[in-house]
Scaffold this active site. Structure first.
Site, short mmCIF file in Angstrom:
data_model
loop_
_atom_site.label_atom_id
_atom_site.label_comp_id
_atom_site.label_asym_id
_atom_site.label_seq_id
_atom_site.Cartn_x
_atom_site.Cartn_y
_atom_site.Cartn_z
N GLU A 1 0.86 -1.18 0.00
CA GLU A 1 0.00 0.00 0.00
C GLU A 1 0.90 1.23 0.00
O GLU A 1 1.79 1.34 0.84
CB GLU A 1 -0.90 0.01 1.23
CG GLU A 1 -1.88 1.18 1.24
CD GLU A 1 -2.80 1.20 2.44
OE1 GLU A 1 -3.58 2.15 2.58
OE2 GLU A 1 -2.72 0.25 3.27
N ARG B 1 5.09 -13.17 9.88
CA ARG B 1 5.69 -11.86 9.63
C ARG B 1 6.96 -11.74 10.45
O ARG B 1 7.18 -12.47 11.43
CB ARG B 1 4.73 -10.73 9.97
CG ARG B 1 4.41 -10.59 11.43
CD ARG B 1 3.56 -9.36 11.69
NE ARG B 1 4.27 -8.14 11.37
CZ ARG B 1 3.68 -6.94 11.29
NH1 ARG B 1 2.38 -6.83 11.49
NH2 ARG B 1 4.39 -5.88 11.00
N LYS C 1 4.03 0.79 10.19
CA LYS C 1 4.15 2.01 9.37
C LYS C 1 3.55 3.21 10.10
O LYS C 1 4.04 4.32 9.98
CB LYS C 1 3.47 1.81 8.02
CG LYS C 1 4.36 1.18 6.98
CD LYS C 1 3.87 1.50 5.58
CE LYS C 1 3.21 0.33 4.94
NZ LYS C 1 2.81 0.58 3.55
#
Length: 554
Positions: free
Chosen positions: A34, A260, A270
């Site tokens: 994104e 992850r 983020k």
């Protein structure tokens, strides 16, 4: 490379099985960031995995931007992500895509779902949506708008598209099962109203698809075979499959999840990284203390070291906390093989060789790398006045101190043995000058005149023939291994390391570094690995960043 190569992890095993069974002719993967921030080291692992899988199995990997939220996205982030993927050594060739490329098709498929009584316009507000959804112990309740007619839903959805309603007034939801134990299957949102300018489509759309809807359908449009996600999307997989099964898509991709990457001494959110940037705790996304790819690139990490790191930590199904030292060791291992050698004195004190004549200027040749003849030689000016590091001298040393001290000898790296004969101090008692005599027969590692071998070795530069540069010594941005673990009433920023950056304004560097280039890495002998700062360095005002030291990495 054979498509049936040995599988090294469960994802590769799945691909090998699918190719052997003839389900796919080749593996097609995608990396779908994104564009709402800069990528970090966790994304680097995903990039290496997705592009690496495509390479290993004669396939291809797409770069697809998930640009479904115009309020947080920016062209700056798009360009930075492209640069990061290229820096890591990967190329998407003609396969660059955006979810916004498919907005019309996604809208048409939403109409298809409405016409098949599998989607409806819901008019609950945000709080009501949350209440009706229930929780992990309480089943959800059906929306009072769930049984609107197909005609009414088509009309309302069209009017949403035309911009007749305010944000939050209506949403489009899938009609699945409000009592499902999986929260993601309780009539999830498909579209919401956002009256925001999109960086690619402008003001054409004021409704935008949700990621969980756009993601599987984008995969299907692109004929992705293996959609690799992190574990937080495991519970989303049933809805991924529902979208594929309930729409006339051209392909049927499958989603697979891996753990992850979490690392000590870092935050990987983020949102939190953006907070550090906006509140000026760091100097931008590319601050060398940041775990962003642009930050580690500026700090001097190499693509090869990141590939090595991704290989060493592997791909697993279980969450784990990776020690930051593993990454730093990967950086050291690669830089040791490629870094040019040089000498730099970060905390200089003058050393005067009293038995050399005034104006003495001798050139000593040394290799630019101990194992790479092709790197050539470098020339070290040896003069009467030198600089050594203040830490390499001690007036009253302990027995195990093998560097320079009054009456003691030490070898100057690549040069001669010197013996301290006198120290000069200022009125405050600070040492300003160390006076020595040198043994002229000891060049090239030879023993002293009386046949002794001197154990200690220190680095140096000529005081008369060196350059000055700014050197930035970086350490970890956080002072604790788990910055997320904070006492009540505090947040992760309370663990910021106040000593994460030390700036040395006038370090003394050997003359050869005047020609230092941004595409090379340097080992400042006995200190650490450094690189030219690609942002702030100028030809007549060099700035060097410490990449990692030679020992602890702190």
């Amino acid at each position: 490379m054979s498509c049936l190569m040995e599988a090294k992890d469960f994802i590769r095993a799945q691909i090998v099985e699918d190719l052997a069974a003839g389900k796919h002719a080749k593996a097609i993967t995608r990396f779908p960031p994104e564009p709402n921030g800069y990528l970090h080291i966790g994304h680097a692992k995903s990039i290496c995995l997705n592009f690496g899988l495509a390479s290993d199995y004669n396939g291809r990997c797409h770069l697809r931007f998930d640009d479904t939220n115009p309020e947080t996205e920016d062209v700056e982030y798009v360009e930075s992500i492209k640069a990061d993927v290229r820096w890591l050594g990967f190329d998407w060739n003609e396969h660059l895509y955006f979810a916004s490329d498919y907005f019309q098709q996604l809208y048409d498929w939403a109409i298809y779902l409405i016409k098949n009584n599998k989607a409806y316009v819901c008019s609950l507000n945000e709080d009501e949506l949350r209440q009706y959804r229930g929780d992990f112990t309480t089943p959800g309740k059906e929306s009072p708008y769930r049984n609107r007619s197909i005609e009414e839903n088509l009309d309302l959805f069209n009017r949403m598209k035309l911009g007749e309603f305010a944000e939050g007034q209506h949403v489009l939801r899938a009609k699945i099962d409000m009592k499902s134990p999986n929260m993601n299957m309780r009539d999830p949102l498909l579209y919401r109203i956002r009256k925001a300018h999109h960086h690619r489509t402008g003001d054409k759309w004021c409704i935008y698809p949700m990621y969980d809807y756009a993601h599987p359908l984008s995969d299907a449009i692109e004929h992705v075979t293996h959609s690799i996600c992190t574990l937080e999307f495991q519970d989303h997989r049933p809805f991924y499959d529902w979208c594929i099964e309930n729409l006339p898509v051209p392909a049927h991709p499958k989603q697979y999840e891996f753990a992850r990457m979490n690392m000590t001494y870092l935050v990987m959110s983020k949102r939190k990284l953006l907070q550090l940037v906006k509140e000026k705790y760091v100097n931008g996304w590319d601050d060398p203390r940041m775990p962003t790819i642009s930050g580690i690139r500026r700090r001097g990490y190499t693509p090869e070291s990141i590939h090595l790191f991704a290989k060493r930590i592997g791909v697993a199904k279980a969450e784990s906390l990776i020690d930051y030292e593993i990454l730093e060791n990967c950086v050291r291992d690669h830089l040791d093989t490629v870094a040019y050698r040089a000498m730099a004195v970060l905390n200089p004190v003058k050393l005067v060789i009293t038995n050399l004549p005034e104006g003495h200027h001798e050139i000593i040749e040394s290799s630019a790398h101990p194992k790479k003849v092709e790197y050539g030689k470098r020339q070290l000016p040896f003069t009467k006045e030198l600089y050594i590091d203040a830490a390499d001298f001690m007036e009253n040393p302990p027995e195990d101190f093998f560097r320079l001290a009054p009456g003691k000898e030490v070898r100057l790296r690549n040069a001669y043995v010197v013996k301290c004969t006198e120290i000069i101090k200022d009125v405050q008692g600070k040492i300003t000058e160390i006076r020595c005599e040198y043994d002229s027969v000891t060049l090239g590692g030879k023993p002293t005149r009386d046949g002794r071998k001197v154990k200690g070795i220190i680095h140096w530069v000529s005081a008369n023939d060196c350059i000055e540069a700014e050197v930035r010594v970086y350490s970890r941005l956080f002072s604790v291994a788990d910055p997320e673990d904070t006492p009540e009433g505090t947040d992760f920023k309370s663990h910021l390391n106040p000593s994460s950056l030390k700036i040395i304004q006038k370090a003394k560097l050997e003359k050869s570094l005047a020609a230092a280039s941004a595409d090379r890495r340097y080992q400042f002998e006995r200190v650490g690995y450094f690189c030219i700062d690609i942002k702030d360095s100028k030809p007549n005002a060099l700035v060097f960043n410490m990449t990692v030291d030679l020992a602890t990495g702190h």
